[in-house]
Enzyme design. Structure first.
Site, mmCIF file in Angstrom:
data_model
loop_
_atom_site.group_PDB
_atom_site.id
_atom_site.type_symbol
_atom_site.label_atom_id
_atom_site.label_comp_id
_atom_site.label_asym_id
_atom_site.label_seq_id
_atom_site.Cartn_x
_atom_site.Cartn_y
_atom_site.Cartn_z
ATOM 1 N N ALA B 43 0.848 -1.295 -0.030
ATOM 2 C CA ALA B 43 -0.041 0.092 0.094
ATOM 3 C C ALA B 43 1.137 1.380 -0.059
ATOM 4 C CB ALA B 43 -0.921 -0.110 1.188
ATOM 5 N N ILE B 136 21.836 -2.201 12.994
ATOM 6 C CA ILE B 136 22.655 -2.805 14.308
ATOM 7 C C ILE B 136 21.548 -3.491 14.965
ATOM 8 C CG2 ILE B 136 23.706 -2.279 16.090
ATOM 9 C CD1 ILE B 136 24.536 0.486 14.996
ATOM 10 N N LYS B 205 14.407 7.192 20.113
ATOM 11 C CA LYS B 205 15.261 5.949 20.253
ATOM 12 C C LYS B 205 15.681 5.799 21.678
ATOM 13 C CE LYS B 205 16.756 6.535 15.360
ATOM 14 N NZ LYS B 205 17.756 7.417 14.705
#
Lengths: 436, 436
Positions: B43, B136, B205
């Protein structure tokens, strides 16, 4: 929550560390694992030591073979090492339907195929994060973290003793023998350091890395193994002047027709992160076609760093113990029915750069002869260094770095160079990897 | 083997990379996962682009909401980013019993608790390795590789744009503004770089790292966020002279009474491996009580590195899809019923070293006044650097590095130092971490 019951075989350094960490961090580990993980029984020949360490909180026995058939035990942790008794114990534990966690790289590098096959048939897990690079979760990274990738190569500093020795030789300009003696005094090297300094330990680990990276059976017998005993301080110094460091690397590299599997001293560019891994620390660099270069760094040995890996495996087994055996993470990263028969290449077919040190008469024409020989073998030169001879000295050192060529071409060229009258003694050759 | 069917939402950079890598490495990925992983539908608002990339090998739609209820789809990969539509799509996918793989750090850092709770209730997985540090496998390392440990702290270079800018500022001695313009020209910084340079992306993060390290709910709103826009080339130079580098770090640190969660420019010793992570590369250092310091390094962004993490999650989900939901790896490393309510500490309570740059009149007694103020606040000095004033110059710079002290002590000291008549303008303060 019903605890998962662990039988620990061997309560020496790593076993003691495992006991200590499991106890100290019990609350957090339980919160992660979902169930308490309890060492309920310990087998060790030194019953007295086992009693001291466990303080009466676990059953103690000197009969490890009783432990592996104890119906109360869910997971066996094998920490005695070696191929003999350890193999029998692991095989019997599997036969009795117990999961196994082991730090025994030698056992798995040699008998892994038999062990994993048995485990597969019984639907139990054999986990071995602690077998490679101690506390660094490199097995997990390769087996689960990088599954999208075609692994191009993996190269690691996977033996702390030799890295400590090489770091000290470079730092202090000392000889191998002097540093080894110091390392033994400090406890960084064992009384019989053969397995470490001859590269055998690193080769066991590299064998496991190659298997997981490429889905090939463990083939320690096909690994090329060369240690650091012949390294001279002068080579470390010359390498430094050319912008390189010398490390003992375990290397697994994919080529079109097979896999390179080798352990040897290697020049690597000083600017690479891994070149700056000093002392007893370990690091592994993995190059994947999608992810590029990744690096994993940490302590490769010691009681608690290794226990960290043993316990991570215990948590993994605990979390996944009830999962359908067909849908767990495969032992060697690839499904057992999807292993590859890509061969380990013979050493003559591997390709590396080369560091060549020649002792030559200080007279015109020598260099021309040497470069002619290299050119005839199709070997091109990347850099050269000629030491200025001392006043009145009739000989000097020439250092040549070559671009990548085959091992056989390098050996043929070295033989021809050594045959030149102006070249004295043997040519010192050390392989070189750019690790890019 | 029945393929596992993936619905991909968003086929931009990372989506395109995911398509390419999944196709290129299909054979190896299938051998690892045990079943083919196939993107059967895509999509994207740009239907034409989606057609081009997939070359007719997947159904294309511009209706992502249709995709998340498509009964043929087993796993939804969400790569459109943002909090709005992405959240609705993820929640609906979960409600429809689909596993979700996402790279959306912003979404999870803000709405993670709601999303993970819903996933838990439906017995589906939400995997997000690609949300932190690109390729990572740091989420896996923290959630599975280091489960034995009480995590003391984690500190990472987790935004490539800002690390590229800082590396260039140091290398070339340029100003922030000049390097930012260059980075935008080269495509290392976006046209609107606010999220990167103000530290917001890194804080998303860091929020996820803190959650997984400590088993606490995601709390982006409690994170301290400071970017690199006010850094001056002179500070980078002075830091260098004192043996430090300045990096934008995302930091999660455990303290007795809570967790520090912060993003800010940080001096770190130049000899640490992470200080040598240059350009757009990422690295995370994790200190565990058992394992000690470990480091994970690689590419933190880009099409294929991020795709590497997305596909690793797809393999994980495929391997474990049939496992009892109660016995998979928990989303946030700790079991959902074993989360902690350890609070995020207010910034006044955090503790760091400090770099202080003062512009002072070049006359006797100034330094005595400054050091007296620091001593009165209980702040001890680790190093000092005084620039020699130029000929005829009446002012100069004093640089002071302090040992660890509380943020509130540092701020109080700075206010008092700034009030000194001999001190001109504001004191420049940058936090310092030894990362040992």
């Amino acid at each position: 929550m019903k605890p998962i019951n662990v039988g620990l075989i061997g309560i020496g350094t790593v076993g003691g560390g495992t006991w200590t960490v499991l106890k100290r961090n019990a609350e957090e580990i339980t919160r992660r694992a979902g169930r308490p993980i309890r060492i309920t029984a310990v087998a060790d020949r030194n019953v007295e030591l086992a009693r001291q360490v466990t303080g009466g909180e676990a059953r103690i026995t000197d009969d490890a073979f009783a432990l592996v058939k104890d119906p109360e035990i869910d997971i066996i942790v094998e920490l005695i090492g070696g191929y003999g008794v350890a193999k029998d114990l692991v095989m019997q534990a599997i036969a009795n339907g117990k999961h196994v966690v082991t730090a025994n790289k030698a056992l798995l590098a040699v008998h892994g195929t038999e062990i994993f096959t048995a485990a597969q048939q019984k639907g139990v897990m054999v986990a071995f994060e602690a077998a490679v690079a101690g506390g660094i979760p490199i097995i997990k990274a390769l087996r689960e973290g990088l599954t999208a990738n075609r692994i191009e190569w993996a190269a690691g500093i996977i033996n702390g003793t030799t890295n400590f020795i090489l770091s000290e030789m470079r730092d202090k300009g000392l000889s191998f023998a002097d540093v080894l003696a110091e390392a033994q005094r400090l406890g960084y090297a064992e009384a019989d350091p053969t397995f470490d300094i001859e590269g055998v330990d690193a080769a066991h680990k590299a064998t496991l890395i190659a298997s997981i990276a490429y889905g090939i059976p463990v083939q320690f017998d096909k690994a090329y193994v060369e240690g650091i005993t012949k390294l001279e301080a002068s080579d470390i110094k010359y390498a430094e002047q050319l912008g390189y460091r010398i490390k003992l690397l375990g290397i697994a590299k994919r080529r079109d027709n097979g896999v390179e599997l080798r352990v040897h001293p290697t020049l690597i560019p000083a600017k690479r992160l891994i070149a700056n891994v000093e002392g007893a620390m370990n690091a592994v660099v993995v190059k994947g076609d999608a992810v590029g270069t990744t690096l994993y760094y940490g302590k490769g040995a010691g009681a608690e760093p290794t226990a960290s890996a043993v316990i991570a495996d215990l948590v993994d087994v605990t979390r996944l113990a009830t999962a359908d055996p067909e849908h767990r993470v495969p032992h060697l990263a690839f499904q057992p029915d999807a292993m590859s028969n890509l061969p380990i290449l013979p050493m003559s077919e591997i390709e590396t750069g080369n560091y060549l040190r020649l002792r030559v008469e200080d007279k015109a024409g020598v260099l021309a002869d040497v470069t002619r020989i290299l050119a005839d073998q199709g070997i091109s030169i990347d850099a050269m260094l000629q030491r200025e001879p001392e006043e009145g000295e009739g000989e000097t050192d020439i250092i040549i770095l070559t671009h990548v060529c085959s091992e056989s071409a390098a050996l043929a060229a070295v033989a021809k160079v050594e045959a030149l009258a102006a070249v004295k003694g043997q040519v010192k050759r050390i392989r070189l990897e750019e690790l890019q």
